[in-house]
Design a protein around this motif. Structure first.
Motif, PDB file in Angstrom:
ATOM      1  N   GLY A   1      46.573   9.915  34.105  1.00  0.00           N
ATOM      2  CA  GLY A   1      46.286  10.467  35.758  1.00  0.00           C
ATOM      3  C   GLY A   1      47.263  10.458  36.626  1.00  0.00           C
ATOM      4  O   GLY A   1      48.607  10.923  36.676  1.00  0.00           O
TER       5      GLY A   1
ATOM      6  N   GLN B   1      42.270  18.841  32.530  1.00  0.00           N
ATOM      7  CA  GLN B   1      41.741  17.378  31.456  1.00  0.00           C
ATOM      8  C   GLN B   1      40.387  17.725  30.623  1.00  0.00           C
ATOM      9  O   GLN B   1      40.681  18.614  28.989  1.00  0.00           O
TER      10      GLN B   1
ATOM     11  N   THR C   1      46.297   7.939  27.179  1.00  0.00           N
ATOM     12  CA  THR C   1      46.311   7.941  28.409  1.00  0.00           C
ATOM     13  C   THR C   1      46.446   6.379  28.605  1.00  0.00           C
ATOM     14  O   THR C   1      46.321   5.266  27.919  1.00  0.00           O
TER      15      THR C   1
ATOM     16  N   SER D   1      39.162   9.722  32.287  1.00  0.00           N
ATOM     17  CA  SER D   1      39.593  10.030  31.205  1.00  0.00           C
ATOM     18  C   SER D   1      39.051   9.411  29.678  1.00  0.00           C
ATOM     19  O   SER D   1      38.848   9.745  28.755  1.00  0.00           O
TER      20      SER D   1
ATOM     21  N   SER E   1      37.205  11.049  27.559  1.00  0.00           N
ATOM     22  CA  SER E   1      37.501  11.565  25.832  1.00  0.00           C
ATOM     23  C   SER E   1      36.158  10.966  25.516  1.00  0.00           C
ATOM     24  O   SER E   1      36.430  11.952  23.958  1.00  0.00           O
TER      25      SER E   1
END
Length: 458
Positions: free
Chosen positions: A280, A338, A352, A358, A362
């Motif tokens: 991040g 991303q 991560t 995130s 994912s």
């Protein structure tokens, strides 16, 4: 400006990290679904400049509020984030009231609903004074929402157990709706750290106030956490999962161009072979962990795409860049697109920090995770990833060592398409895409949210 025949909704942001853009994405979905509504969007000048390239559309109008920082201070490290939050909270209530008055005067229509970041618990009192609905947005996952909602209960249980348990102990029924959780994964604001800090106080008061909201909507999908959803649904009014922001946004903020050619580099890699590494915009492992991670990548010969700022690259082992990136099996960039990266067929694992955005990105891509949590909701998200959803692993010991990272990379990347890890990732990916599909739960929940915001259900 006077707009006749319109309703007027005030939108209050918590002006830190990803909170304002997430709420703006929701407003950008609401606006076309509620064409009879003008939205006044209140945030700091810093965020409004970044989020609005011009004044805004006719029906989404940005208004600046003060960040509370003393004259001469900037976001340059002179004031830590927790101190910034404290200064903002010191002026926030009056600033939002002032902003609403200014917006009502300019638009010429009284505000009829407040849509707010759930952190801003005091906005419920303002909505009550104004005799209008208060609609709260929780930007993160249900496990952290439950932890903050049940803070008093968790503290009571912890007080009974604290002489016999430590951070690594797994405690059953500590959070209703979650059969077991590791004590150290509870957000520190709940039972550890400075319980009187402005941030901890804000979260505690939020947990006590949120049941008064006309609706609570969350950046998730209900099929992800059925037990937590079942527990909270009877407690909150109109408890609505409206879908992961990255999958449902009508209009995303303009993305940076892929100047580092990440996608074309991934095109040349083998399917499901690459480790994508990103922590991040806020988190960076300490130098010794960066070294351990780099050594593990080199030891296992894992192809990697690593989003790492230039200042941190100097901590990498001597010669690492030449040995890896020059030969083509590794690539280090200061920024990567991303969502596009995670959806590329060559990505086999996401290393991560476990931040909620995130995690959702994912899950939506079906990519397993290796988590190195830092703070906030990262630890409890990591618990859910490893122990509840079982779509990834926590790095051994909670920080990068060469041995632990080698083991995690080999475990995830060497698993076959038929094993449980990959099957669970694909199953969860199918669930989330179904939830945001034409007849999905998130679509129905969003229609309810539109009705609440426009007053159709009141």
């Amino acid at each position: 400006m006077e707009i006749t025949g319109k309703k007027h909704v005030g939108v209050f942001t918590f002006p830190f990290a990803s909170h304002p853009p997430l709420l703006l994405n929701v407003v950008r979905r609401l606006a076309p679904a509620a064409p009879a509504v003008v939205f006044s969007f209140f945030s700091t000048a810093k965020f409004n400049r970044a989020l609005f390239t011009e004044r805004g559309s006719d029906y989404i109008l940005p208004y600046d509020i003060s960040d509370g920082l003393p004259e001469g201070y900037g976001y340059d490290g002179k004031v830590g984030v927790e101190a910034q939050i404290g200064l903002f909270l010191g002026v926030a209530e009056e600033e939002f009231k002032r902003g609403v008055q200014a917006a009502e005067k300019e638009v010429g229509v009284r505000v009829s609903c407040l849509v707010v970041d759930a952190f801003l618990w005091f906005s419920g009192d303002l909505a009550c004074e104004m005799k209008i609905p208060w609609v709260a947005f929780w930007t993160a996952g249900l496990s952290s929402l439950s932890a903050h909602f049940y803070t008093d209960l968790i503290r009571q249980k912890y007080d009974e157990l604290k002489d016999s348990v430590g951070p690594d102990d797994e405690i059953p029924n500590l959070i209703p709706g979650l059969p077991v959780v590791r004590l150290g994964d509870i957000p520190k604001e709940v039972i550890f750290g400075d319980l009187e800090s402005p941030f901890a106080t804000m979260l505690h008061k939020m947990g006590g106030a949120i049941t008064r909201a006309t609706a609570v909507f969350v950046n998730s999908f209900q099929e992800l956490d059925p037990d937590l959803t079942k527990n909270l649904s009877p407690i909150f009014n109109n408890f609505l999962h409206i879908g992961p922001s990255n999958l449902v946004s009508n209009q995303k903020p303009p993305s940076k161009p892929d100047e580092s050619c990440c996608i074309s580099w991934l095109d040349a890699q083998n399917p499901r072979s690459v480790a994508y590494i990103s922590f991040g915009t806020v988190c960076t492992p300490p130098p010794h962990e960066l070294v351990a991670l780099a050594e593990a990548l080199e030891e296992t010969k894992t192809p990697f795409l690593w989003s790492l700022n230039n200042d941190s690259q100097k901590h990498l082992p001597s010669g690492f860049l030449d040995r890896t990136t020059a030969t083509g099996w590794g690539k280090i960039v200061p920024w990567a697109p991303q969502v596009q990266v995670l959806n590329h067929c060559s990505i086999g694992v996401f290393v991560t920090h476990g931040g909620w955005n995130s995690v959702l990105e994912s899950i939506g891509s079906g990519v397993p995770m290796i988590c190195r949590p830092f703070f906030g909701d990262h630890p409890i998200n990591t618990w859910m990833i490893e122990r509840v959803w079982r779509v990834g692993v926590r790095i051994e010991g909670g920080s990068f060592t060469k041995h632990g990272t080698c083991g995690a990379l080999q475990l995830v990347l060497s698993s076959s398409p038929d094993d449980g890890l990959k099957q669970r990732n694909e199953a969860l990916k199918d669930l989330v895409h179904s939830s945001v599909g034409p007849n999905g739960s998130c679509v129905h929940n969003f229609k309810t949210l539109v009705d609440v915001v426009t007053g159709a259900t009141l």
